[in-house]
Design a protein around this motif. Structure first.
Motif, PDB file in Angstrom:
ATOM      1  N   ASP A 267       0.574  -0.974   0.142  1.00  0.00           N
ATOM      2  CA  ASP A 267      -0.227  -0.269   0.305  1.00  0.00           C
ATOM      3  C   ASP A 267       1.116   1.155   0.279  1.00  0.00           C
ATOM      4  O   ASP A 267       2.291   0.658   0.045  1.00  0.00           O
TER       5      ASP A 267
ATOM      6  N   GLU B 153      -3.210 -11.792  -7.222  1.00  0.00           N
ATOM      7  CA  GLU B 153      -3.056 -10.845  -7.772  1.00  0.00           C
ATOM      8  C   GLU B 153      -1.836 -11.194  -8.663  1.00  0.00           C
ATOM      9  O   GLU B 153      -1.752 -11.094  -9.955  1.00  0.00           O
TER      10      GLU B 153
ATOM     11  N   GLN C  58     -10.546  -3.180  -3.952  1.00  0.00           N
ATOM     12  CA  GLN C  58     -10.278  -3.941  -4.981  1.00  0.00           C
ATOM     13  C   GLN C  58      -8.365  -3.610  -5.228  1.00  0.00           C
ATOM     14  O   GLN C  58      -8.013  -2.132  -4.097  1.00  0.00           O
ATOM     15  N   HIS C  59      -7.586  -4.267  -4.883  1.00  0.00           N
ATOM     16  CA  HIS C  59      -5.694  -3.784  -5.159  1.00  0.00           C
ATOM     17  C   HIS C  59      -5.301  -4.148  -6.490  1.00  0.00           C
ATOM     18  O   HIS C  59      -5.213  -4.413  -7.684  1.00  0.00           O
ATOM     19  N   GLU C  60      -5.440  -2.096  -7.061  1.00  0.00           N
ATOM     20  CA  GLU C  60      -4.127  -1.748  -8.186  1.00  0.00           C
ATOM     21  C   GLU C  60      -3.257  -2.104  -7.894  1.00  0.00           C
ATOM     22  O   GLU C  60      -2.285  -1.256  -7.295  1.00  0.00           O
ATOM     23  N   TYR C  61      -2.607  -2.403  -8.992  1.00  0.00           N
ATOM     24  CA  TYR C  61      -1.464  -2.525  -8.905  1.00  0.00           C
ATOM     25  C   TYR C  61      -0.716  -1.801  -9.455  1.00  0.00           C
ATOM     26  O   TYR C  61      -0.771  -1.147 -10.938  1.00  0.00           O
ATOM     27  N   ILE C  62       0.519  -0.628  -9.447  1.00  0.00           N
ATOM     28  CA  ILE C  62       1.275   0.369 -10.469  1.00  0.00           C
ATOM     29  C   ILE C  62       3.198  -0.259 -10.036  1.00  0.00           C
ATOM     30  O   ILE C  62       3.396  -0.829  -8.874  1.00  0.00           O
TER      31      ILE C  62
ATOM     32  N   ARG D 133      -0.767 -12.791 -12.940  1.00  0.00           N
ATOM     33  CA  ARG D 133       0.203 -11.405 -13.363  1.00  0.00           C
ATOM     34  C   ARG D 133       1.643 -13.027 -13.848  1.00  0.00           C
ATOM     35  O   ARG D 133       3.146 -12.062 -14.477  1.00  0.00           O
TER      36      ARG D 133
ATOM     37  N   PHE E  71       1.533  -2.173  -4.863  1.00  0.00           N
ATOM     38  CA  PHE E  71      -0.633  -2.288  -4.903  1.00  0.00           C
ATOM     39  C   PHE E  71      -0.808  -1.042  -4.092  1.00  0.00           C
ATOM     40  O   PHE E  71      -0.608  -0.536  -2.938  1.00  0.00           O
ATOM     41  N   TYR E  72      -1.949  -0.363  -5.167  1.00  0.00           N
ATOM     42  CA  TYR E  72      -3.120   0.351  -4.124  1.00  0.00           C
ATOM     43  C   TYR E  72      -4.475   0.374  -3.790  1.00  0.00           C
ATOM     44  O   TYR E  72      -4.974  -0.665  -4.364  1.00  0.00           O
ATOM     45  N   LYS E  73      -4.679   0.415  -2.498  1.00  0.00           N
ATOM     46  CA  LYS E  73      -6.004   0.028  -1.830  1.00  0.00           C
ATOM     47  C   LYS E  73      -6.934   0.611  -2.086  1.00  0.00           C
ATOM     48  O   LYS E  73      -6.894   1.723  -1.497  1.00  0.00           O
ATOM     49  N   ARG E  74      -8.018  -0.127  -3.066  1.00  0.00           N
ATOM     50  CA  ARG E  74      -9.237   1.084  -2.977  1.00  0.00           C
ATOM     51  C   ARG E  74     -10.079   0.785  -1.875  1.00  0.00           C
ATOM     52  O   ARG E  74     -10.782  -0.726  -2.005  1.00  0.00           O
TER      53      ARG E  74
END
Length: 369
Positions: free
Chosen positions: A205, A276, A244-248, A280, A226-229
């Protein structure tokens, strides 16, 4: 003898029940550093007795004098395995009761010690460090209370927000990190190729980004996030649930992954991120943390290990680790007792602990070797 090497006073280590095992290991290393016999005849441990009455009240009694000593109180406020009988029922101790025992110990010393230092590896109420609306400021209040009781030095590890030191600006507040010991254990126990084409560091996070940047820079790796929404319209168990966990970050296909964080509570974030990453096509997934709490047990960790979603979890023994976790194939314990003994030895001799705080060069040398 150099004046810098002269002890501040006779060293005394008070390991409360919550840190008994760790305290004995620290005592062992202190005796080695001071060239004492490594047996029970000589010890830096000051024996205490934590007494509980049947209605839940308690007291701490010192079994020997602390007069003139340089006292170090070691307490694990996160140890949930300590119990006592109250009204005929077994009661498990929580952080509040462990913190109360620290205050009882200081009271039992009664101002006779030359100096009192508190070592709380996991800082009491560190999550409650700032105010959001009408709520308590538990961590700041606790630090101020210790200061009023005469504690000048407080040492902790990987605190949630080091800025909580602002609550006691005239006292020593040192925030230490176990990075070197974790990296050393990780490198020695795993078959790794530490190269940015083969391995990547992941922050779970935004809050853990600084830690992940440090790991990646000293190990020469790239970093992902990973950004926590979260759903801020609802609150579950005191926090907003993750949607959701968004990956950057760069592509992780075929790469080993090291997820670094300060704490594993239930492990849900690690499970979501591991899932996740496997989607990938990441190769092996490792997690490194300072405190592994396992608040909902280890069953799901077992399941993820058996499915090949998690390869290993590295965590320190700075807080209580359940026996079932310590014996699990996927878990590796990082022993911090020698590091703690070194810190105490330096402080007692009034030596600067700066070389212990900044382990950058030591880690880089370790990686090169």
């Amino acid at each position: 003898m150099s004046f810098n090497a002269m002890p501040y006073g006779p060293l005394g280590l008070v390991a409360l029940e919550s840190s008994r095992e760790l305290g004995e290991k620290v005592d062992y290393h202190l005796k080695q550093k001071r060239l004492l016999k490594v047996d029970e005849s000589e010890s830096f441990l000051v024996t205490t007795d934590a007494i509980r009455f049947s209605n839940g009240e308690g007291k701490v009694r010192l079994e020997e004098t602390a007069r003139g000593k340089d006292i170090y109180i070691l307490c694990d406020v996160g140890n949930y395995s300590c119990t006592y009988d109250m009204f005929g029922m077994t009661h498990f101790m929580g952080p509040d009761e462990h913190f109360q025992d620290i205050k009882r110990t200081i009271s039992a010393i009664g101002g006779k010690a030359r100096r009192v230092t508190v070592i709380m590896p996991m800082l009491y109420e560190s999550r409650q460090h700032k105010r959001k609306g009408r709520e308590s400021l538990d961590c700041a209040l606790a630090l101020q209370e210790l200061e009023r009781l005469g504690v000048k030095d407080i040492y902790t590890f990987d605190v949630h927000d080091p800025n909580v030191h602002n609550a006691i600006p005239l006292s020593t507040f040192e925030n230490l990190y176990p990075t070197y010991e974790i990296v050393k254990s990780f490198i020695k126990q795993e078959d790794l190729v530490i190269d940015k084409t083969k391995m990547i560091t992941i922050s779970p996070d935004t809050g853990a980004m600084d830690r992940a940047i440090y790991y990646s820079s000293v190990m020469g790796l790239d970093i992902g996030l990973f950004y926590k929404r979260r759903d801020y319209t609802t609150v579950v168990k005191g926090k907003n649930p993750i949607v959701q966990h968004e990956y950057i970050g760069k592509d992780v296909e075929g790469m080993d992954v090291l997820i670094v964080d300060d704490m594993i509570a239930s492990g849900e974030s690690i499970f979501d991120i591991a899932t996740e990453l496997k989607k990938r096509k990441a190769k092996r997934i490792f997690a490194a943390t300072t405190f592994a709490l396992f608040t909902e047990g280890i069953k799901k960790f077992d399941e993820f290990y058996e499915k090949g979603l998690i390869d290993r979890v590295y965590s320190t023994n700075l807080t209580y680790l359940p026996p079932e976790a310590k014996s699990a194939e996927w878990f590796r314990e990082v022993d911090m007792s020698e590091f703690l003994a070194t810190v105490i030895d330096y402080i007692n001799r009034d030596k600067s602990i700066s070389p212990l705080i900044d382990a950058t060069e030591s880690i880089k040398k370790l990686v090169r070797e």
